[in-house]
Design an enzyme around this catalytic site. Structure first.
Site, PDB file in Angstrom:
ATOM      1  N   ASN A 110     -75.874  41.743 -35.732  1.00  0.00           N
ATOM      2  CA  ASN A 110     -74.729  40.912 -36.100  1.00  0.00           C
ATOM      3  C   ASN A 110     -75.063  39.457 -35.784  1.00  0.00           C
ATOM      4  O   ASN A 110     -75.864  38.872 -36.473  1.00  0.00           O
ATOM      5  CB  ASN A 110     -73.420  41.370 -35.449  1.00  0.00           C
ATOM      6  CG  ASN A 110     -72.231  40.652 -36.088  1.00  0.00           C
ATOM      7  OD1 ASN A 110     -72.313  40.233 -37.239  1.00  0.00           O
ATOM      8  ND2 ASN A 110     -71.163  40.491 -35.364  1.00  0.00           N
TER       9      ASN A 110
ATOM     10  N   GLY B 130     -77.008  36.569 -43.238  1.00  0.00           N
ATOM     11  CA  GLY B 130     -76.072  35.446 -43.359  1.00  0.00           C
ATOM     12  C   GLY B 130     -74.612  35.844 -43.366  1.00  0.00           C
ATOM     13  O   GLY B 130     -73.790  35.103 -43.917  1.00  0.00           O
ATOM     14  N   GLY B 131     -74.266  37.019 -42.797  1.00  0.00           N
ATOM     15  CA  GLY B 131     -72.857  37.422 -42.783  1.00  0.00           C
ATOM     16  C   GLY B 131     -72.312  37.402 -44.199  1.00  0.00           C
ATOM     17  O   GLY B 131     -72.975  37.849 -45.136  1.00  0.00           O
TER      18      GLY B 131
ATOM     19  N   THR C 103     -79.490  44.392 -38.680  1.00  0.00           N
ATOM     20  CA  THR C 103     -78.885  43.300 -37.934  1.00  0.00           C
ATOM     21  C   THR C 103     -78.461  43.682 -36.532  1.00  0.00           C
ATOM     22  O   THR C 103     -78.233  44.860 -36.239  1.00  0.00           O
ATOM     23  CB  THR C 103     -77.642  42.794 -38.709  1.00  0.00           C
ATOM     24  OG1 THR C 103     -77.123  41.636 -38.093  1.00  0.00           O
ATOM     25  CG2 THR C 103     -76.546  43.849 -38.770  1.00  0.00           C
TER      26      THR C 103
ATOM     27  N   ARG D 238     -75.773  52.006 -40.219  1.00  0.00           N
ATOM     28  CA  ARG D 238     -74.845  51.056 -39.623  1.00  0.00           C
ATOM     29  C   ARG D 238     -74.363  51.586 -38.269  1.00  0.00           C
ATOM     30  O   ARG D 238     -74.171  52.790 -38.105  1.00  0.00           O
ATOM     31  CB  ARG D 238     -73.652  50.920 -40.578  1.00  0.00           C
ATOM     32  CG  ARG D 238     -72.565  49.960 -40.143  1.00  0.00           C
ATOM     33  CD  ARG D 238     -72.979  48.551 -40.372  1.00  0.00           C
ATOM     34  NE  ARG D 238     -71.839  47.641 -40.377  1.00  0.00           N
ATOM     35  CZ  ARG D 238     -71.982  46.325 -40.211  1.00  0.00           C
ATOM     36  NH1 ARG D 238     -73.168  45.775 -40.052  1.00  0.00           N
ATOM     37  NH2 ARG D 238     -70.929  45.537 -40.248  1.00  0.00           N
TER      38      ARG D 238
ATOM     39  N   ASP E  96     -67.472  42.840 -36.471  1.00  0.00           N
ATOM     40  CA  ASP E  96     -67.315  42.967 -37.928  1.00  0.00           C
ATOM     41  C   ASP E  96     -66.066  43.775 -38.293  1.00  0.00           C
ATOM     42  O   ASP E  96     -65.688  43.848 -39.455  1.00  0.00           O
ATOM     43  CB  ASP E  96     -68.564  43.599 -38.549  1.00  0.00           C
ATOM     44  CG  ASP E  96     -69.582  42.538 -38.954  1.00  0.00           C
ATOM     45  OD1 ASP E  96     -69.248  41.337 -38.930  1.00  0.00           O
ATOM     46  OD2 ASP E  96     -70.727  42.897 -39.309  1.00  0.00           O
TER      47      ASP E  96
ATOM     48  N   THR F 209     -78.887  38.221 -39.175  1.00  0.00           N
ATOM     49  CA  THR F 209     -79.278  39.495 -39.746  1.00  0.00           C
ATOM     50  C   THR F 209     -80.638  39.203 -40.328  1.00  0.00           C
ATOM     51  O   THR F 209     -81.060  38.048 -40.356  1.00  0.00           O
ATOM     52  CB  THR F 209     -78.235  39.858 -40.838  1.00  0.00           C
ATOM     53  OG1 THR F 209     -76.973  39.994 -40.225  1.00  0.00           O
ATOM     54  CG2 THR F 209     -78.567  41.094 -41.621  1.00  0.00           C
TER      55      THR F 209
HETATM   56  N1  GLY Z   1     -73.106  41.764 -39.330  1.00  0.00           N
HETATM   57  C1  GLY Z   1     -73.118  41.157 -40.583  1.00  0.00           C
HETATM   58  C2  GLY Z   1     -72.817  42.095 -41.689  1.00  0.00           C
HETATM   59  O1  GLY Z   1     -73.035  43.272 -41.550  1.00  0.00           O
HETATM   60  O2  GLY Z   1     -72.334  41.674 -42.695  1.00  0.00           O
END
Ligand code: GLY
Length: 567
Positions: free
Chosen positions: A396, A468-469, A394, A100, A418, A376
């Site tokens: 984002n 999809g967030g 992703t 991340r 985020d 993503t």
């Molecule tokens: N950027 C979307 C997530 O990490 O949930």
């Protein structure tokens, strides 16, 4: 008369063919003896299969797919973003590479607020200040060095060649570029590369990305650290400096991926192996499955108003907890063990009425005990030995911050959105977030990415994940329920329409033709607010092993035209 006999015969034949499990019309999963790669893009899936055919394992192939998608699926495939790779080796050992993005050292809690304390519009989503320190190259390289068989240069070559020689844009990739025209046109390098300075690519056009090819060639020759300490790092940092970005040479040099132990839960006798913080996904998924275990969903019937009501009530409660408790567990205490305990689910289930909605206004985070930790893309692979990779990564939002770092061809993320810009103010996904997810230097923003593996009797059964967030978590949830409660095969479990609720805003989202008007009316009668217009939710790609035969089954989501390819 003749026609009706023919019809009966045809129906009987079709029923006989599909008698193993109750399922609607959906194509069969891809069947393969050796391995499968499933991703949003056929070219990238093929790269994965070719790597396995050349003797690579699923991890080698996954790294190659991740790098290839950075070329062929530029809206989310990336080397300028971050993600999570879950690896289950054939011997059962499972770990997660957490790559991340991290907040730059110069980041601060209120960096997106103006003098009056209000969130500055687009500050955390568009442009250089929205960029977190990218982790993808370091994460993929770490996965390869710990579990791969091939050399870095071998797995990066297919991506380099695709960038240098170009490829033909399919409908979905071209549509993605056109859909982000406004964002990309704001940044000269993105405008030049992806919009041809005013002549956006169309389906069937060939796109060549020479700067990205050169970056990949440098990475191939000098190794993955080149991204963080070499010419690529220098180009990124120069561009950041020239445009008010925060990412420095030190941020890049000190970026490190982390190795995480998966979260584990159970659902009706199946073992759920999923993503811990800094994702909220795994904890929320297990919390929801624990609640749903209280109900006989299969008796209610798939997509009945009774089942959808329970899904919504469960999602509502888990997302209220997410907003309150979740953040990077390296920085804040996250009550993971409390949230995923069966006891906590018992208490939550008692608050759900079978026949009416609980307004989100009156739902607050629960009191779990036991403190410890839209755009993503996901891909899933299995190889001949039985190694499995479930990877979500992703930028984002689609095309991230919109910035392509000058001279690199590398699109940069907008993952800083985020974080919580301000508690109580929704982010780009409409999510309310809390203090636990406040911005701090080096911290990882809270994610919803949920790469997940499901076992039965200790054996691998299937692996799944989605973009999809926040909808990621509910997409994975519904696919698991579709398979376990409703006996669907993995393809249909992916194809079937989904719903989404995230506590706030208090509204049920649904997919086109996914919930009929009677059912929507029944939900409204129970007190649910149902969104006026439907929209697609998630884009899942999974693999399964057929327990009786060991045949690998691959399934790709039809929503964005992905492909599962086997060999
Ligand atoms: N950027 C979307 C997530 O990490 O949930």
């Amino acid at each position: 008369m003749k026609r009706s006999i023919a019809l009966i015969l045809l129906t009987t034949m079709l029923l006989a063919l599909t008698a193993t499990a109750p399922r609607g019309a959906s194509k069969e999963p891809v069947r393969a003896r050796h391995g499968v790669a499933a991703s949003v893009n056929e070219i990238a899936s093929r790269v994965g299969v070719e790597v396995m055919q050349r003797g690579g394992n699923a991890i080698d192939a996954a790294v190659a797919v991740g790098l290839a998608l950075a070329v062929t699926w530029p809206s989310a495939g990336n080397i300028g973003g971050g993600g999570f790779m879950m690896i289950r080796r054939a011997d059962g050992a499972t770990e997660i590479i957490d790559y991340r993005e991290r907040a730059p050292l110069a980041a601060s809690r209120d960096m997106y607020l103006d003098g009056k304390g209000d969130v500055v519009k687009n500050a955390s989503t568009v442009g250089y200040k929205a960029v977190g320190v990218p982790g993808t190259v370091a994460g993929l390289a770490l996965a390869l060095s710990r579990h791969g068989k091939l050399k870095w240069a071998d797995v990066i070559e297919p991506a380099r060649a695709l960038a240098a020689e170009g490829f033909t844009l399919n409908h979905q990739t071209a549509r993605g570029i056109q859909g982000s025209k406004d964002l990309l046109s704001r940044f000269p390098e993105s405008n030049r590369i992806f919009l041809r300075s005013g002549k956006p690519f169309e389906e069937g056009d060939r796109i060549v990305q020479p700067e990205l090819a050169q970056t990949l060639a440098r990475l191939k020759e000098k190794g993955p650290r080149e991204f963080y300490e070499g010419e690529t790092a220098r180009l990124i940092v120069d561009d950041m400096k020239a445009n008010g970005g925060l990412v420095t040479a030190r941020d890049l040099k000190e970026y490190e991926p982390a190795i995480r132990v998966p979260l584990k839960g159970t659902y009706r006798g199946y073992e759920i192996v999923t993503m811990p913080p800094p994702s909220s996904g795994g904890a929320a998924l297990i919390e929801m499955l624990n609640v749903l275990e209280h109900y006989d969903l299969s008796r209610m019937g798939w997509n009945s108003s009774a089942e959808l009501h329970l899904l919504v009530e469960t999602m509502r409660r888990a997302f209220a907890d997410r907003a309150e408790f979740m953040g990077d567990a390296d920085f804040v205490k996250v009550p993971v063990s409390g949230l995923i305990s069966k006891k906590y689910a018992d208490r939550l289930a008692q608050t759900i009425a079978p026949d009416h909605a609980t307004p989100s206004e009156s739902v607050r985070a629960g009191k779990p005990t036991g403190y410890e930790s839209t755009e993503t893309t996901h891909f899933t692979l299995i190889d001949d030995e039985g190694n499995v990779v479930s990877n979500t990564y992703t930028l984002n939002n689609s095309f991230g911050s919109g910035v392509t770092a000058q001279g690199t061809g590398v699109l940069l993320n907008n993952e800083m959105d985020d974080f919580t810009s301000k508690p109580g103010v929704p982010n780009g996904y409409g999510l309310l977030q809390g203090e636990a997810n406040a911005i701090a230097p080096r911290k990882r923003p809270l994610s919803a990415m949920t790469p997940t593996i499901v076992l039965k009797d200790g054996k691998f059964l299937f692996a799944i994940g989605s973009p999809g967030g926040p909808t990621i978590i509910n997409t994975v949830l519904q696919i698991i329920v579709n398979i376990i409660d409703f006996g669907m095969n993995i393809q249909q479990a992916i194809d079937s329409p989904r719903i989404h609720h995230q506590w706030m805003p208090d509204s049920v989202r649904w997919e086109p033709l996914g919930v009929n008007s009677d059912t929507r009316a029944a939900l409204v009668k129970m007190g649910h607010t149902v969104s006026d217009k439907p929209g697609y939710i998630g884009d899942a790609h999974g693999v399964m092993v057929e327990p009786k035969t060991g045949i690998r089954l691959g399934a790709s989501d039809p929503r964005l035209g992905g492909a599962a390819i086997g060999y």
